[in-house]
Design an enzyme around this catalytic site. Sequence first.
Site, short mmCIF file in Angstrom:
data_model
loop_
_atom_site.label_atom_id
_atom_site.label_comp_id
_atom_site.label_asym_id
_atom_site.label_seq_id
_atom_site.Cartn_x
_atom_site.Cartn_y
_atom_site.Cartn_z
N GLY A 41 0.81 -1.21 0.00
CA GLY A 41 0.00 0.00 0.00
C GLY A 41 0.84 1.25 0.00
O GLY A 41 2.04 1.23 0.30
N PHE A 45 1.65 10.03 2.75
CA PHE A 45 2.90 10.29 3.47
C PHE A 45 3.67 9.02 3.80
O PHE A 45 4.64 9.06 4.54
CB PHE A 45 2.60 11.02 4.78
CG PHE A 45 1.72 12.22 4.61
CD1 PHE A 45 2.21 13.39 4.06
CD2 PHE A 45 0.38 12.18 4.98
CE1 PHE A 45 1.40 14.49 3.89
CE2 PHE A 45 -0.44 13.29 4.82
CZ PHE A 45 0.08 14.45 4.27
N SER A 46 3.21 7.88 3.31
CA SER A 46 3.81 6.63 3.79
C SER A 46 3.74 5.53 2.74
O SER A 46 2.99 5.63 1.77
CB SER A 46 3.07 6.17 5.04
OG SER A 46 1.70 5.92 4.74
N GLU A 47 4.52 4.50 2.99
CA GLU A 47 4.43 3.26 2.20
C GLU A 47 4.27 2.12 3.19
O GLU A 47 4.81 2.16 4.29
CB GLU A 47 5.69 3.08 1.35
CG GLU A 47 5.78 4.11 0.24
CD GLU A 47 6.93 3.83 -0.74
OE1 GLU A 47 7.92 3.20 -0.31
OE2 GLU A 47 6.82 4.23 -1.90
N VAL A 48 3.50 1.11 2.78
CA VAL A 48 3.23 -0.02 3.67
C VAL A 48 3.73 -1.31 3.02
O VAL A 48 3.50 -1.54 1.83
CB VAL A 48 1.71 -0.16 3.97
CG1 VAL A 48 1.47 -1.26 4.99
CG2 VAL A 48 1.15 1.16 4.48
N ASP A 161 -10.30 9.49 10.52
CA ASP A 161 -10.29 9.21 9.07
C ASP A 161 -11.14 7.97 8.75
O ASP A 161 -10.69 7.06 8.07
CB ASP A 161 -8.85 9.01 8.60
CG ASP A 161 -8.71 9.15 7.08
OD1 ASP A 161 -9.66 9.67 6.44
OD2 ASP A 161 -7.69 8.73 6.53
#
Length: 302
Positions: A41, A45-48, A161
Amino acid sequence: MDEQSQGMQGPPVTQFQPQKALRPDMGYNTLANFRIEKKIGRGQFSEVYRASCLLDGVPVALKKVQIFDLMDAKARADCIKEIDLLKQLNHPNVIKYYASFIEDNELNIVLELADAGDLSRMIKHFKKQKRLIPERTVWKYFVQLCSALDHMHSRRVMHRDIKPANVFITATGVVKLGDLGLGRFFSSKTTAAHSLVGTPYYMSPERIHENGYNFKSDIWSLGCLLYEMAALQSPFYGDKMNLYSLCKKIEQCDYPPLPSDHYSEELRQLVNICINPDPEKRPDIAYVYDVAKRMHACTAST
């Protein structure tokens, strides 16, 4: 920080393979103890990544956030404090936060792996088939979501969220509420740059007026989500709509009514009281959860 997992199932990641010696004393608090397998994912602001702990073999989701580039020192401290709060949550319908640590100039968050589809995918599936979701199915999932949020609010934690893409459903039908909104810790400059990524259909009137977020803002989002499960689209969705017209619709609570021939008065009424422009007039999570439990019980047998 919504995670877009579709289309992210790339080849196994090799460049992150741990080259450091294992650190059993550090547990989940160092990258040395994880084997990172593949990206699953990506958020604003991020990667998983899907990863597994080399100490106990447990599969996890590893979220990597470019914390130093995107936050000032106070925001970093507040963000880490918030994650410490999230680690105290312990509920079968909330994605578990195992650990967080800063390494290689990145904030690494170790989470329970939700190896499942999400609610947005389920809604798309029904829409494609031109079928409405049966009411008993709506309550089956919604009651679990309410249970998760009741647990969070009772511990004074807001989600911030809530939307279908952040509600995971396992193969056995268990709901997992994930991806708690840490986005507010990022600099306004960075957030502004990303504000056009995804239309904020679930934004409450108080967010539009910059009056701050509160527990009743989560209730607004919960009402929007219940509506979307029934209507298969957001209450404020519109073709070719710009941000200004969306905000106007939200402020005026201008949304089409749900079909009365398909959904109960109780469901429609719950949507209406949650999607109220005045936060004070919205119910608390205890009330919403009570209605959901009652409706789940009386529709499960039909």
